[in-house]
Design a protein around this motif. Sequence first.
Motif, short mmCIF file in Angstrom:
data_model
loop_
_atom_site.label_atom_id
_atom_site.label_comp_id
_atom_site.label_asym_id
_atom_site.label_seq_id
_atom_site.Cartn_x
_atom_site.Cartn_y
_atom_site.Cartn_z
N LEU B 49 -24.74 -13.91 -29.79
CA LEU B 49 -24.54 -12.87 -28.78
C LEU B 49 -23.11 -12.36 -28.90
O LEU B 49 -22.16 -13.05 -28.55
CB LEU B 49 -24.79 -13.44 -27.38
N GLY B 51 -19.77 -10.40 -28.16
CA GLY B 51 -19.03 -9.78 -27.04
C GLY B 51 -19.44 -10.25 -25.67
O GLY B 51 -19.06 -9.66 -24.67
N GLY B 52 -20.18 -11.32 -25.59
CA GLY B 52 -20.60 -11.80 -24.27
C GLY B 52 -19.62 -12.82 -23.70
O GLY B 52 -18.73 -13.30 -24.39
N MET B 53 -19.80 -13.10 -22.46
CA MET B 53 -18.97 -14.10 -21.79
C MET B 53 -19.84 -14.99 -20.92
O MET B 53 -20.98 -14.65 -20.60
CB MET B 53 -17.90 -13.43 -20.92
N GLY B 54 -19.26 -16.11 -20.51
CA GLY B 54 -20.00 -17.02 -19.64
C GLY B 54 -19.03 -17.85 -18.84
O GLY B 54 -17.82 -17.72 -18.98
N PHE B 55 -19.58 -18.74 -17.99
CA PHE B 55 -18.68 -19.55 -17.17
C PHE B 55 -18.29 -20.86 -17.84
O PHE B 55 -17.38 -21.55 -17.38
CB PHE B 55 -19.28 -19.82 -15.78
N ALA B 56 -18.96 -21.23 -18.93
CA ALA B 56 -18.65 -22.51 -19.56
C ALA B 56 -17.28 -22.47 -20.25
O ALA B 56 -16.50 -23.41 -20.15
CB ALA B 56 -19.73 -22.90 -20.55
N MET B 57 -17.01 -21.38 -20.95
CA MET B 57 -15.68 -21.12 -21.52
C MET B 57 -15.16 -22.26 -22.40
O MET B 57 -13.98 -22.60 -22.33
CB MET B 57 -14.68 -20.80 -20.41
N VAL B 58 -16.03 -22.87 -23.20
CA VAL B 58 -15.58 -23.99 -24.04
C VAL B 58 -15.10 -23.51 -25.40
O VAL B 58 -14.65 -24.30 -26.22
CB VAL B 58 -16.70 -25.03 -24.24
N MET B 62 -21.58 -17.72 -28.67
CA MET B 62 -22.71 -17.94 -27.78
C MET B 62 -23.98 -17.51 -28.51
O MET B 62 -23.99 -16.48 -29.19
CB MET B 62 -22.53 -17.13 -26.50
#
Lengths: 569, 71
Positions: B49, B51-58, B62
């Motif tokens: 994926l 250019g996506g983002m998420g809350f895990a931020m590890v 993705m």
Amino acid sequence: MGVKFSNLAGITALVGLVVALGPSAVERTEAPVPLVAVPDAGGTLVVDLVDGSSEADLEEIEALLGVNLDWTHPLSVDEALAQGTVFDLDDAVALLADHRLVEVVEPEMQMGAFAWPNDPLYDKQWNLRAMGAPDGWTATRKGEGIVVAVIDTGVSQIEDLKGTNVLKGASFVPGNPSSADDQGHGTHVAGTIAQTTHNGIGVAGVAPEATILPVKVLSKYGFGSSAWIAAGIDYADDEGADVINLSLGGSYSAVIHNAIKKARKNGTIVVAAAGNSGKKGVGYPGALKETIGVSATGPDGSLAFYSSWGPGVDIAAPGGDRNVKDGGILQNTVDGKGGSHYVEYQGTSMAAPHVAGAAAVLLSHGVPADAVERVLLDSAHGDGWNEKIGHGHLNLAAALGASVQKFGGIRFVLGTLFVLLVTQLASNRSSFRFGAAAIAGVVAGGAFVFSWLPFVDTGVFALLSRGLLEWPSVLLGPAWMHFPLWLSAGIPLLAALALGGFRSGRMVALGVSGGVGAHLLHGAATGTLEPWLLSGVLGTSWLSVNAAVCLLLALSIAGSEKIQEEGGR
Amino acid sequence: MTYRGTLSRADFGPGAWILEQSDGGKVQLVGDVPTHLEGCRVTVTGQALEGGMGFAMVGGEMVQVSAIQKA
């Protein structure tokens, strides 16, 4: 002078009563319940020093702990009872247990139903105490009228958010038109910002009077495309969000960056998590200069093991450490089964909303949006910038104190103009006019230039750099600044009575009237002054009426001076 | 694309699925993941994926999961 003060005896009696009750009288309105210890690593430490201990003795203990302590109450100085916030209560107790100056030392005990807030799980919220939220809550606005956009997995108004203002919001996740939370993350974040507080259930939030704008940009799997997130930021900006919280991250996205730049241009404060890589290298958008990048700390105050760090970190806030018992960030959120539960999370996602909430509290006090970031960073507890915790640990109490000082210049000008106007109306001589105006400026705003000089903020400089109404805060402790009779025309009246008989005395009395009046007016307009026992409209009315009395008094003194000037010709 | 590694649950927020690769890299998995495979070596088929983002931020990319098999 025609000023009468016939009810002096009554007011004196009232002063005696309020002094006897002290600041705690504001909070202690309910029936007592058994003591409950605060079982966490960081928190408030109460130190009972040997009776008769001096300031120097207190400073010795402060140096040992590496934190500031204050006398618990003006009436506690004789008993040498002091308190302050420490990062590790057990260590601090062990350190002081056998100290020659210490009689007893223990963590502060919460009087359950007495205390504010009365949320039963508040005891487990070490994070709120670590960031100075309780001190920030003392007789202050708590985010009232401020909209905080939670750009996340959505927000559901679960049990402990029922009393919080939550707007309808919007979803930018394709196929899911609801802004409700189908994941748990967003509601947890919203709770830290503005959980319904002092409602007798669950937990508390940093800015419980703030309004939450739910913006769903992350799917139930916790993923959001750059387009969804950028659209969500644009939406929050259009909806008038004052603060945007971004507890999300990933690689750089120009479209998200552009949306953030637009929001910033409109005065919106953007807070973002630093990331959970446990390594150097802050993720986006936390690394952007337009965002306040937040790293995470655990209960011991050190950088959490998972927190990203490096350039881009502006400030540190509690993010929790679930390896430590009760070390996570506790909030109420959706449980995935149609209900809600109280659960501890950890992550820089949990740290960012502490900063967003603090920003909301500052904004609700009238701190200009473009000054909020500076106030938060300048007041953070740390020694300059470093790549782990940025400018230091978030501290709401210190930020509120710093914001009040930031108004010194504004109040100085207000006080000066106030008296120039009055003396213009009375056609006083120039020397009298400018002398009184200068005194009014100093009384209202303090010789605020001192706060720009490289002096330590102690002793006489601490007083001189502040307005007269702020002096109790320095001399007796922050709560005493809200003493109603101090925040009144009382001092100007006394000054007029004592000094009204001769010219230089009238100049001083006029300066005091003008300065106090300007400060009261400014305090009423910005919410930076809130008298004890008089919350909301009552407090604003008290300040406004007393400011009007100061104006009338100033006019009376200026008129009296004019009569003397004409008589002397 | 195919990714290989050990399936683990990152303890951030409510948790997120991570594929820990042998070179130390991490891939954040988006989609339904069988919980019983936690701790197992797995092969994941999916699409990156961008250019996506998420809350895990590890950190790491993705990946939208289309299939997971025990390796």
